[in-house]
Design an enzyme around this catalytic site. Structure first.
Site, PDB file in Angstrom:
ATOM      1  CB  CYS A 153      -0.999  -0.029   1.152  1.00 53.18           C
ATOM      2  SG  CYS A 153      -2.382   1.119   0.919  1.00 53.18           S
TER       3      CYS A 153
ATOM      4  CG  HIS B 295      -3.601  -3.546   3.146  1.00 51.96           C
ATOM      5  ND1 HIS B 295      -2.744  -3.066   4.116  1.00 51.96           N
ATOM      6  CD2 HIS B 295      -4.074  -2.464   2.485  1.00 51.96           C
ATOM      7  CE1 HIS B 295      -2.707  -1.746   4.052  1.00 51.96           C
ATOM      8  NE2 HIS B 295      -3.510  -1.349   3.071  1.00 51.96           N
TER       9      HIS B 295
ATOM     10  CD  GLU C  73      -1.504  -6.022   5.608  1.00 52.84           C
ATOM     11  OE1 GLU C  73      -2.255  -5.082   5.956  1.00 52.84           O
ATOM     12  OE2 GLU C  73      -1.080  -6.163   4.440  1.00 52.84           O
TER      13      GLU C  73
END
Length: 267
Positions: free
Chosen positions: A111, A217, A219
């Site tokens: 990001c 994202h 994660e």
């Protein structure tokens, strides 16, 4: 005999919680340990106390995380907006990433991290390119609402992400208010948004170390998404090469059980 884990730095953000603090969401750290089999060191985003050269010697790789703040427009010749800025982070991110890349060590971005790397390579950013399509709305809506805002990306045939994920398309979350306008010099497109063509990922190998960044994202859903797991597996392989260790993929290591991977959460 246990082989040491490679060491990856994760850059903090400057925030205020009754007093100035250095912040990294735990969700960035967990998949680096579990999926990339790395030891994580947090790097403060305070330029005057961070010795970029010394830190670059200690680290085998660097991850520039996402953040609520934007890269300051003066870094890429943009116009001043009303967004939250973190110019201390800008300074550390750009200087440390440059040191790492010059040393042939891998640098990854998520990001804001993608946007920082694009600016480092001479690219530009724009809020107009997103036009509200890539963010669900207010930051006050709650993280589940933010990260449930999703769209499809088309992966570049033969690219790192396409090969690692064994896919031509991914459905990814979308939690950003600005994106790439002009791509930085020497960066290769890894993914495009299927609806508006926004560059969603890029890669490079300028000095022998991998550079890879995504606008979404991974994660957040690393325990559920094959594409997200592929991203962190790529990080692990890059780190092991950088550290001079064997490049056996972390998913084959005995301590990575299916239940451990499944336990990754995005909170």
């Amino acid at each position: 005999m246990t082989t040491r884990r490679p060491v990856i730095g994760v850059l903090c953000c400057n925030e205020v919680a009754a007093r100035p603090v250095q912040v990294v969401a735990s969700r960035f750290v967990e998949p680096l340990s579990i999926l990339a089999a790395a030891t994580v060191l947090l790097v403060p985003a305070i330029a005057e106390v961070t010795d970029m050269l010394a830190v670059s010697h200690v680290l085998d790789g660097l991850l520039l995380t996402g953040s609520r703040s934007h890269v300051a427009p003066r870094r890429y010749g943009g116009t001043i907006g009303s967004h939250i800025l973190d110019e201390e982070r800008d300074e550390v991110a750009l200087a440390l990433a440059a040191r790492m890349i010059e040393a042939g060590k891998p640098v990854y971005g998520i990001c804001r991290g993608l946007q920082e790397i694009n600016v480092l390579f001479g690219g530009t950013l724009s809020s107009e390119r997103c036009s509200g399509r890539h963010h669900s709305g207010s930051w006050d809506a709650g993280y589940d609402t933010l990260f449930d805002h999703r769209h499809e990306v088309v992966l570049t045939d033969g690219g790192l992400l396409s090969i690692a994920a064994n896919a031509s398309r991914l459905t990814v979350n979308s939690v950003h208010e600005q994106g790439i306008d002009q791509l930085g010099f020497g960066l290769s497109v890894e993914a495009l948004a299927s609806d508006d063509g926004l560059i969603e990922a890029f890669s490079a190998n300028p000095c022998g170390g991998d550079v890879l960044a995504v606008q979404w994202h991974p994660e957040w859903d690393a325990g559920r998404s094959p594409g997200s797991r592929a991203f962190f597996t790529l990080i692990g392989a890059s780190l092991r090469r950088s550290a001079g260790l064997d490049v056996q993929g972390p998913a084959t290591l005995p301590y990575l059980s299916r239940s451990t991977i499944g336990g990754l959460r995005g909170h």
